[in-house]
Design an enzyme around this catalytic site. Structure first.
Site, mmCIF file in Angstrom:
data_model
loop_
_atom_site.group_PDB
_atom_site.id
_atom_site.type_symbol
_atom_site.label_atom_id
_atom_site.label_comp_id
_atom_site.label_asym_id
_atom_site.label_seq_id
_atom_site.Cartn_x
_atom_site.Cartn_y
_atom_site.Cartn_z
ATOM 1 N N ALA A 1 2.558 4.870 1.666
ATOM 2 C CA ALA A 1 1.453 3.915 1.835
ATOM 3 C C ALA A 1 1.870 2.743 2.717
ATOM 4 O O ALA A 1 1.100 2.293 3.574
ATOM 5 C CB ALA A 1 0.981 3.424 0.474
ATOM 6 N N TYR A 2 3.083 2.250 2.523
ATOM 7 C CA TYR A 2 3.585 1.162 3.372
ATOM 8 C C TYR A 2 3.650 1.595 4.830
ATOM 9 O O TYR A 2 3.204 0.872 5.724
ATOM 10 C CB TYR A 2 4.970 0.732 2.886
ATOM 11 C CG TYR A 2 5.705 -0.167 3.847
ATOM 12 C CD1 TYR A 2 5.335 -1.498 4.000
ATOM 13 C CD2 TYR A 2 6.773 0.309 4.613
ATOM 14 C CE1 TYR A 2 5.996 -2.339 4.890
ATOM 15 C CE2 TYR A 2 7.441 -0.511 5.496
ATOM 16 C CZ TYR A 2 7.054 -1.829 5.627
ATOM 17 O OH TYR A 2 7.711 -2.647 6.516
ATOM 18 N N SER A 3 4.196 2.770 5.070
ATOM 19 C CA SER A 3 4.306 3.273 6.439
ATOM 20 C C SER A 3 2.936 3.412 7.082
ATOM 21 O O SER A 3 2.762 3.105 8.273
ATOM 22 C CB SER A 3 5.022 4.627 6.447
ATOM 23 O OG SER A 3 6.295 4.534 5.849
#
Length: 254
Positions: free
Chosen positions: A158-160
């Site tokens: 999700a961060y990426s």
């Protein structure tokens, strides 16, 4: 040194880590730097360090996870710049503020997904939207991406994703603003030794050794390593560089 004399810069997330190093470097190069933090007090140590070194800086505070965050930020920025320079003009925007943390396909909650995209993606889009009419012709925009947009890490999916959206954004924004000589680029750090990573990086010799081994330089990146890349991109030397993703991972993706 001195290449940014007479320039104004806004560094979001400028109160700590990579953002602090960027704020200090741009001030050392001559810029008047607005140091953003979640609240105005969080950047006071940075401003004190800059002014004691002969630079110029002030703080602005806003929660960029809130829908009104960019409005709050620019209201303060405009007021401070009018008082200090007589104008709301801006030369440099460094969109560095961000949040990071685990979030796999299986484990990511809707709340954490929304937080990641609110800070890492939405706030940057609307910062640039509001900054574009304040930016002088020949201005500079730098966003903070990550090496994780170029390789798979299921635990940070999700961060990426929230950062990969910025890699696309800089392409369209660079083309849109290029007629005014404004450059728009992204810098992608690898693992950097900051307080954000202190919980796992500074407490484990094995973790430090593993991260060091990712780079052919066999060391962990530091905030000034990234700040110096940003300083190049906002300088006149980078006037012919736009719409680019600059790998600043120390070769970790080789």
């Amino acid at each position: 040194m001195g290449g940014l004399d007479g320039k104004t810069a806004l560094v979001t997330g400028g109160s700590r880590g990579i953002g602090r190093a960027i704020s200090e470097r741009l001030a050392a190069d001559g810029a008047l730097v607005a140091v953003h933090g979640r609240d105005a007090d969080s950047g006071r140590d940075v401003v004190a360090a800059i002014t004691s070194a002969g630079g110029r800086a002030f703080t602005v505070g806003a929660d960029l996870s809130a829908p009104s965050g960019t409005d709050v930020l620019f209201a303060q920025l405009d007021a401070e710049l009018r008082e200090r320079t007589g104008s709301t003009g801006l030369d440099i925007l460094v969109a560095n503020a961000g949040v990071a943390g685990a979030g796999s396909l299986a484990s990511t909650s809707a709340e954490w997904f929304d937080e990641l995209f609110a800070v890492n993606t939405r706030s940057v889009f609307f910062l640039l939207q509001q900054a574009q009419n304040r930016l002088a012709d020949g201005g500079r925009v730098v966003t903070m991406s990550t090496g994780l947009t170029k390789r798979a890490d299921p635990d940070l999916l999700a961060y990426s994703m929230s950062k990969a959206a910025l890699d696309t954004m800089i392409l369209g924004a660079a083309k849109d603003l290029g007629s005014r000589g404004i450059t728009v680029n992204a810098v992608a750090p690898g693992v950097i030794d900051t307080d954000m990573n202190a919980g796992w990086l500074r407490t484990s010799t094995d973790a430090r050794d593993a991260v060091s081994a990712m780079s052919p330089f066999n060391r962990i990146g530091t905030p000034p390593d990234v700040a110096d890349v940003v300083a190049f991109l906002v300088s006149n030397d980078a006037r012919w560089v736009t719409g680019q993703y600059l790998d600043a991972t120390g070769g970790a993706l080789l």
